[in-house]
Design a protein around this motif. Sequence first.
Motif, PDB file in Angstrom:
ATOM      1  N   ASP A   1      44.767  -9.024  -7.632  1.00 31.24           N
ATOM      2  CA  ASP A   1      44.868  -9.871  -8.823  1.00 31.24           C
ATOM      3  C   ASP A   1      46.228  -9.737  -9.504  1.00 31.24           C
ATOM      4  O   ASP A   1      46.337  -9.866 -10.724  1.00 31.24           O
ATOM      5  CB  ASP A   1      43.768  -9.501  -9.837  1.00 31.24           C
TER       6      ASP A   1
ATOM      7  N   HIS B   1      47.968  -5.731 -14.100  1.00 36.13           N
ATOM      8  CA  HIS B   1      46.571  -6.188 -14.228  1.00 36.13           C
ATOM      9  C   HIS B   1      45.682  -4.959 -14.455  1.00 36.13           C
ATOM     10  O   HIS B   1      44.887  -4.926 -15.384  1.00 36.13           O
ATOM     11  CB  HIS B   1      46.185  -6.929 -12.954  1.00 36.13           C
TER      12      HIS B   1
ATOM     13  N   HIS C   1      42.462  -2.701  -6.275  1.00 37.89           N
ATOM     14  CA  HIS C   1      42.238  -2.163  -7.624  1.00 37.89           C
ATOM     15  C   HIS C   1      40.745  -2.037  -7.887  1.00 37.89           C
ATOM     16  O   HIS C   1      39.924  -2.479  -7.092  1.00 37.89           O
ATOM     17  CB  HIS C   1      42.962  -2.991  -8.691  1.00 37.89           C
TER      18      HIS C   1
ATOM     19  N   HIS D   1      38.413  -3.168 -10.048  1.00 40.37           N
ATOM     20  CA  HIS D   1      37.462  -4.109 -10.656  1.00 40.37           C
ATOM     21  C   HIS D   1      36.285  -4.417  -9.727  1.00 40.37           C
ATOM     22  O   HIS D   1      36.424  -4.468  -8.506  1.00 40.37           O
ATOM     23  CB  HIS D   1      38.177  -5.403 -11.049  1.00 40.37           C
TER      24      HIS D   1
ATOM     25  N   ASP E   1      34.568  -7.021  -8.869  1.00 39.58           N
ATOM     26  CA  ASP E   1      34.584  -8.120  -7.893  1.00 39.58           C
ATOM     27  C   ASP E   1      35.445  -7.767  -6.674  1.00 39.58           C
ATOM     28  O   ASP E   1      35.482  -8.516  -5.703  1.00 39.58           O
ATOM     29  CB  ASP E   1      35.050  -9.440  -8.538  1.00 39.58           C
ATOM     30  N   HIS E   2      36.105  -6.606  -6.700  1.00 37.82           N
ATOM     31  CA  HIS E   2      36.926  -6.160  -5.570  1.00 37.82           C
ATOM     32  C   HIS E   2      36.330  -4.946  -4.849  1.00 37.82           C
ATOM     33  O   HIS E   2      36.646  -4.709  -3.689  1.00 37.82           O
ATOM     34  CB  HIS E   2      38.357  -5.844  -6.052  1.00 37.82           C
TER      35      HIS E   2
HETATM   36 ZN    ZN Z   1      40.851  -7.762 -11.175  1.00 38.58          ZN
END
Ligand code: ZN
Length: 274
Positions: free
Chosen positions: A146, A129, A71, A73, A75-76
């Motif tokens: 997540d 999420h 996904h 975000h 941090d990914h």
């Molecule tokens: Zn996330």
Amino acid sequence: MGLEVKPLPAPFAAELSVTRLPAFEDNYLWLVHGLGEHSRRVAAVDPGDADVIREGLRAGGLELAAILVTHHHGDHVGGVAALAHEFGVPVYGPAGEDIPARTVALREGDEVALARLGLHFRILDVPGHTAGHIAYAGHSALFCGDTLFSGGCGRLFEGTPAQMLASLDKLAKLPPETRVYCAHEYTASNLRFARSVEPENAALAAYATEVANMRSRGVATVPTSIGLELRVNPFLRTRLDEVRRAAAAHAGREPHGDADAFGIVREWKNGFRG
Ligand code: ZN
Ligand code: FE
């Protein structure tokens, strides 16, 4: 009850080898090794930090062959563009989200064949999420970003309780021995909440003790397994009487069906300070 998962059945005897790289506060980045003669080649899952991946490759004498994203975000995906450019590797990611440098857009039912690694994954749409979140399932393993955590699930930033419940239902149907490689070490705090939802769950109590022990020694609690999560994770158990009763007591009313019960438990955790 322990953390050990049962030995894998024959078709999965060539068990997946996965390297865990801690990043940021509590993220795990995963390097999935190729099978057999490809074991020094890896796919990086959700490389939020390019430096962490570079160091992991260097330390292990590994070659990056692909990037898999669950996904959008930060941090990914934080390291995706730099790594894709530097190593010239394909970037697989959800069709429904904006993913930097994505070369292959994936949705439910798609198959990812990583020929250079001898690996094969099936794509599951798991919105909740985020709206376009996907998961990679194969080789008795699940990379779910997540969506599902040990003892918990992702916050509903872009989805509804009904969507997240359907996504988790999908994951819960995977074989119980499936190893679950989630993206965060949230287990201890998740279990503090889980125990207030299900104070009578003996498997949960035993697991919480084990996790406290592991964390005090700095040991990672993931991967977990589908079989374990079915016993201890309240978000996979919202149809059970015990969890239903707890949800009703917390909300001060009877839930209107499955998605509502799930939504009550998710909201309850959002406000939980344990
Ligand atoms: Zn996330
Ligand atoms: Fe995350």
